[in-house]
Design a protein around this motif. Structure first.
Motif, PDB file in Angstrom:
ATOM      1  N   LYS A   1       0.680  -1.234  -0.161  1.00  0.00           N
ATOM      2  CA  LYS A   1      -0.161  -0.186   0.005  1.00  0.00           C
ATOM      3  C   LYS A   1       0.771   1.394  -0.115  1.00  0.00           C
ATOM      4  CE  LYS A   1      -4.286  -1.776   2.326  1.00  0.00           C
ATOM      5  NZ  LYS A   1      -5.001  -1.316   3.574  1.00  0.00           N
ATOM      6  N   ILE A   2       1.848   1.287   0.759  1.00  0.00           N
ATOM      7  CA  ILE A   2       2.838   2.552   0.886  1.00  0.00           C
ATOM      8  C   ILE A   2       3.451   2.764  -0.308  1.00  0.00           C
ATOM      9  CG2 ILE A   2       5.067   3.438   1.871  1.00  0.00           C
ATOM     10  CD1 ILE A   2       3.962   1.861   4.460  1.00  0.00           C
ATOM     11  N   ILE A   3       3.908   1.655  -1.239  1.00  0.00           N
ATOM     12  CA  ILE A   3       4.505   1.962  -2.545  1.00  0.00           C
ATOM     13  C   ILE A   3       3.540   2.326  -3.397  1.00  0.00           C
ATOM     14  CG2 ILE A   3       5.553   0.516  -4.267  1.00  0.00           C
ATOM     15  CD1 ILE A   3       6.865  -0.969  -2.411  1.00  0.00           C
ATOM     16  N   TYR A   4       2.175   1.886  -3.384  1.00  0.00           N
ATOM     17  CA  TYR A   4       1.156   2.206  -4.202  1.00  0.00           C
ATOM     18  C   TYR A   4       0.711   3.653  -4.156  1.00  0.00           C
ATOM     19  CZ  TYR A   4      -3.679   2.619  -6.543  1.00  0.00           C
ATOM     20  OH  TYR A   4      -4.463   3.094  -6.941  1.00  0.00           O
ATOM     21  N   PHE A   5       0.543   4.044  -2.828  1.00  0.00           N
ATOM     22  CA  PHE A   5       0.106   5.468  -2.547  1.00  0.00           C
ATOM     23  C   PHE A   5       1.238   6.311  -2.914  1.00  0.00           C
ATOM     24  CE2 PHE A   5      -3.775   4.039  -1.498  1.00  0.00           C
ATOM     25  CZ  PHE A   5      -3.752   3.283  -0.061  1.00  0.00           C
ATOM     26  N   ASP A   6       2.470   6.057  -2.682  1.00  0.00           N
ATOM     27  CA  ASP A   6       3.532   7.098  -2.968  1.00  0.00           C
ATOM     28  C   ASP A   6       3.746   7.280  -4.638  1.00  0.00           C
ATOM     29  OD1 ASP A   6       6.315   8.426  -2.444  1.00  0.00           O
ATOM     30  OD2 ASP A   6       6.676   6.841  -3.958  1.00  0.00           O
ATOM     31  N   GLU A   7       3.455   5.890  -5.342  1.00  0.00           N
ATOM     32  CA  GLU A   7       3.195   6.222  -6.984  1.00  0.00           C
ATOM     33  C   GLU A   7       2.067   7.191  -7.276  1.00  0.00           C
ATOM     34  OE1 GLU A   7       6.809   4.600  -7.531  1.00  0.00           O
ATOM     35  OE2 GLU A   7       5.675   5.508  -9.092  1.00  0.00           O
ATOM     36  N   VAL A   8       1.048   6.843  -6.454  1.00  0.00           N
ATOM     37  CA  VAL A   8       0.003   7.754  -6.999  1.00  0.00           C
ATOM     38  C   VAL A   8      -0.065   9.013  -6.687  1.00  0.00           C
ATOM     39  CG1 VAL A   8      -2.481   8.288  -6.443  1.00  0.00           C
ATOM     40  CG2 VAL A   8      -1.715   5.807  -6.716  1.00  0.00           C
ATOM     41  N   LEU A   9       0.766   9.622  -5.481  1.00  0.00           N
ATOM     42  CA  LEU A   9       0.935  10.914  -5.238  1.00  0.00           C
ATOM     43  C   LEU A   9       1.870  11.471  -6.226  1.00  0.00           C
ATOM     44  CD1 LEU A   9       1.278  10.845  -1.285  1.00  0.00           C
ATOM     45  CD2 LEU A   9      -1.030  11.317  -2.570  1.00  0.00           C
ATOM     46  N   THR A  10       3.044  10.906  -6.717  1.00  0.00           N
ATOM     47  CA  THR A  10       3.848  11.222  -7.362  1.00  0.00           C
ATOM     48  C   THR A  10       3.198  11.642  -8.742  1.00  0.00           C
ATOM     49  OG1 THR A  10       5.635  10.345  -6.461  1.00  0.00           O
ATOM     50  CG2 THR A  10       6.182  10.842  -8.617  1.00  0.00           C
ATOM     51  N   MET A  11       2.690  10.506  -9.297  1.00  0.00           N
ATOM     52  CA  MET A  11       1.679  10.833 -10.683  1.00  0.00           C
ATOM     53  C   MET A  11       0.863  11.899 -10.454  1.00  0.00           C
ATOM     54  SD  MET A  11      -0.729   8.093 -12.351  1.00  0.00           S
ATOM     55  CE  MET A  11      -2.041   8.637 -11.332  1.00  0.00           C
ATOM     56  N   SER A  12       0.087  12.063  -9.301  1.00  0.00           N
ATOM     57  CA  SER A  12      -1.005  13.351  -9.150  1.00  0.00           C
ATOM     58  C   SER A  12      -0.354  14.455  -9.419  1.00  0.00           C
ATOM     59  CB  SER A  12      -1.622  12.950  -7.908  1.00  0.00           C
ATOM     60  OG  SER A  12      -2.439  11.709  -7.827  1.00  0.00           O
ATOM     61  N   ALA A  13       1.024  14.585  -8.785  1.00  0.00           N
ATOM     62  CA  ALA A  13       1.709  15.833  -8.714  1.00  0.00           C
ATOM     63  C   ALA A  13       2.072  16.200  -9.980  1.00  0.00           C
ATOM     64  CB  ALA A  13       2.745  15.802  -7.614  1.00  0.00           C
ATOM     65  N   ARG A  14       2.966  15.204 -10.686  1.00  0.00           N
ATOM     66  CA  ARG A  14       3.136  15.575 -12.019  1.00  0.00           C
ATOM     67  C   ARG A  14       1.930  15.748 -13.136  1.00  0.00           C
ATOM     68  NH1 ARG A  14       8.308  11.076 -12.157  1.00  0.00           N
ATOM     69  NH2 ARG A  14       9.960  12.400 -11.048  1.00  0.00           N
ATOM     70  N   MET A  15       1.075  15.003 -13.050  1.00  0.00           N
ATOM     71  CA  MET A  15      -0.165  15.146 -13.761  1.00  0.00           C
ATOM     72  C   MET A  15      -0.780  16.688 -13.695  1.00  0.00           C
ATOM     73  SD  MET A  15      -0.387  12.765 -15.945  1.00  0.00           S
ATOM     74  CE  MET A  15      -2.208  13.103 -16.535  1.00  0.00           C
ATOM     75  N   ASN A  16      -0.554  17.163 -12.279  1.00  0.00           N
ATOM     76  CA  ASN A  16      -1.258  18.589 -12.022  1.00  0.00           C
ATOM     77  C   ASN A  16      -0.355  19.522 -12.631  1.00  0.00           C
ATOM     78  OD1 ASN A  16      -2.976  20.299 -10.211  1.00  0.00           O
ATOM     79  ND2 ASN A  16      -0.604  20.830  -9.786  1.00  0.00           N
ATOM     80  N   ALA A  17       1.205  19.165 -12.678  1.00  0.00           N
ATOM     81  CA  ALA A  17       1.859  20.309 -13.138  1.00  0.00           C
ATOM     82  C   ALA A  17       2.009  20.195 -14.586  1.00  0.00           C
ATOM     83  CB  ALA A  17       3.667  19.971 -12.736  1.00  0.00           C
ATOM     84  N   ALA A  18       1.582  19.078 -15.230  1.00  0.00           N
ATOM     85  CA  ALA A  18       1.539  19.041 -16.803  1.00  0.00           C
ATOM     86  C   ALA A  18       0.341  19.535 -17.428  1.00  0.00           C
ATOM     87  CB  ALA A  18       1.769  17.470 -17.127  1.00  0.00           C
ATOM     88  N   THR A  19      -0.946  19.079 -16.659  1.00  0.00           N
ATOM     89  CA  THR A  19      -2.217  19.800 -17.167  1.00  0.00           C
ATOM     90  C   THR A  19      -2.787  20.889 -16.663  1.00  0.00           C
ATOM     91  OG1 THR A  19      -3.527  18.165 -15.706  1.00  0.00           O
ATOM     92  CG2 THR A  19      -2.553  17.193 -17.630  1.00  0.00           C
ATOM     93  N   GLY A  20      -2.368  21.013 -15.268  1.00  0.00           N
ATOM     94  CA  GLY A  20      -2.991  22.395 -14.564  1.00  0.00           C
ATOM     95  C   GLY A  20      -4.143  22.116 -14.170  1.00  0.00           C
TER      96      GLY A  20
END
Length: 538
Positions: free
Chosen positions: A58-77
């Motif tokens: 769960k920790i690995i999965y949630f960490d990847e979700v947070l990283t992806m969400s931050a990068r997608m937020n930066a990419a798409t706004g």
């Protein structure tokens, strides 16, 4: 005298039997208690290990979700990604706290503190990227999340999680060794008890043989019954071992299914996101594309009206001054180019939207006749940003050798998932190879992916996807479709992509998928699927 002696011997035999029974009880009651304690200890080890492994995943999965969400937020706004980040962040904290509660010693050393600092820096940088996006600084947010500092802290955090898992595994091994030690002492005590009891029971048997001959037959019968019972116990023990093995296999299958469901949910979410974006873009593009023809016609009418005024000799100083000021002749020439470029651009957007809608068919349950090339092209469009040149990396060249394929009955979304997994692995392999080329100073290399399709016969088609990477050894190829097998570092791959792809091709489409590779000669995936699925349904 003989009767008195006989009675005395019988009394002595009874005392020996009673003493032996008491001794047996005194020796075996502690054994039972020790075995029960060992069983409870081992059961607790298994329970804690299962919970720790679940929390680690769960920790690995949630960490990847947070990283992806931050990068997608930066990419798409898109603020939805920040909301998704805020949604999963408390769940990650809860999982970490639960893991600390189960294994507190692994979170108290210097490495744990270092990992915690790295995590805090990552969260701080991700929060900073959210603020940058809110201030319309998406480019700065992207640079921040792709910076060397961010990647370094990410690597420190991933390495720390891996070391923590190794520490938990080592702790488990120490507990297992302690359990083995307990079993050893229990076994040693049992052997000692046997050495004590065997002579005592031999004396009892000798006395019973002399004075209780009649009971000898009963003793023989009892021994036969014990033998039968042992056979039954062995048979039941064998059945119990088989049941335990089946339970372990079932547990492994459930774990595989759980991770596959998570992977499928990711692809489904991606499909819904792409479909939503395509829908939102499609409506305004249709407005632009539909009105562009009328706009073009109205502008031509206005230009013709100006031409007629000039041809009829209408003259006014202010009008002539304004015509010179706006450079009417240049506008006449340039307006046609502008309208043409607008028409080409809107048509290109419509094609992109159509391709995105084709890729988003991930949740279609029924098989439908589809164009395989549309699925390949839509998948490549999603990965287009990974194919382009970036910094010192060259562009990955695509060679499309498409045959004249008929429409193929298939799950279009599932096949798109297969294409996505294969293309993503090919891109990762080429980029890893390129890093080694750059480090060695070699610039004479080409990154390319070749896609070839053809009709094999009246019933099947073949799809070939080949890259120019380093290739793989036979040992890796033999495990390439196994669940959870991956050659990527921890946190960068689940090892399920090709396993899921194998099941999609073989189980759902009754086809074949094969990996051809050797070191230094790239990797090729050959996919063979039927044109009509109803020919293979019983």
């Amino acid at each position: 005298m003989r009767k008195f002696l006989s009675k005395k011997l019988k009394l002595g035999a009874s005392q020996v039997v009673a003493l032996t029974v008491v001794l047996t009880i005194l020796l075996f009651v502690p054994q039972i208690w020790l075995n029960w304690q060992a069983y409870r200890y081992f059961n607790n080890i298994n329970k804690n290990e299962f919970q720790l492994q679940t929390l680690s995943n769960k920790i690995i999965y949630f960490d990847e979700v947070l990283t992806m969400s931050a990068r997608m937020n930066a990419a798409t706004g898109n603020p939805v990604w920040e909301q998704r980040y805020r949604q999963f962040e408390p769940q990650l904290d809860i999982a970490i706290q639960q893991s600390i509660k189960l294994a507190p010693t692994t979170y108290q050393d210097q490495e744990a503190a270092r990992v915690n600092v790295a995590n805090q820096k990552l969260v701080s940088m991700e929060y900073q990227s959210f603020e940058l996006v809110k201030n319309n600084q998406k480019q700065a947010a992207q640079i921040l999340l792709s910076s060397q500092e961010y990647e370094t802290q990410k690597r420190i955090y991933a390495d720390g999680v891996a070391k923590r898992n190794n520490s938990i595994t080592l702790n488990l091994q120490q507990k297992v060794n302690k359990y083995k030690q307990r079993i050893f002492w229990s076994f040693l005590a049992s052997i000692t008890s046997l050495f004590i009891l065997i002579p005592a029971w031999l004396i009892v048997l000798l006395l019973l043989q002399k004075y209780l001959y009649a009971k000898k037959l009963a003793q023989v019968a009892l021994e036969e019954a014990n033998s039968t019972l042992e056979i039954q116990v062995e048979a039941r023990t064998e059945k119990l071992n088989q049941k335990n093995l089946q339970l372990q296999q079932t547990l492994q299958e459930l774990q595989n299914t759980q991770v596959q469901l998570v992977q499928s949910e990711k692809m489904s979410s991606l499909g819904k996101l792409v479909a939503g974006i395509a829908h939102e873009i499609n409506n305004p593009v249709n407005f632009i594309y539909g009105n562009l023809r009328h706009c073009k016609e109205y502008i031509y009418h206005l230009i013709n009206l100006i031409n007629i005024y000039q041809q009829e000799g209408f003259y006014h100083p202010k009008i002539e001054h304004f015509i010179d000021e706006i450079e009417l002749d240049f506008i006449r020439e340039d307006i046609q180019k502008i309208l043409a470029s607008m028409e080409v651009g809107s048509e290109r957007i419509r094609e992109i939207v159509l391709t995105l809608r084709n890729f988003s068919r991930l949740d279609e349950a029924e098989m439908k006749p589809v164009d395989i090339h549309d699925g390949i092209n839509s998948t490549l469009l999603i990965l287009q940003h990974n194919l382009k040149s970036n910094n010192h990396q060259k562009e990955i060249i695509l060679f499309k050798d498409y045959g004249n394929l008929p429409l193929v009955e298939c799950h279009a979304g599932k096949l798109n998932q297969v294409f996505m997994n294969i293309f993503s692995n090919a891109v990762d392999a080429l980029r890893q190879q390129e890093i080694k080329y750059i480090q060695s100073g070699n610039k004479n290399y080409i990154n390319s992916i070749t896609i070839h399709t053809e009709v094999q016969n009246e019933t099947h088609i073949i799809i070939s996807i080949k890259d120019t990477g380093f290739g793989m050894s036979e040992e890796i190829i033999d495990k390439i479709f196994d669940p959870f097998f991956t050659t990527k570092p921890v946190g960068q791959g689940t090892g399920l992509g090709l396993s899921i792809s194998y099941k999609i091709i073989v189980d759902k489409h009754k086809g074949k998928i094969e990996c051809l590779s050797s070191p230094g000669k790239g990797t090729e995936f050959l996919i063979q699927i039927p044109i009509k699925q109803n020919l293979y349904l019983e």
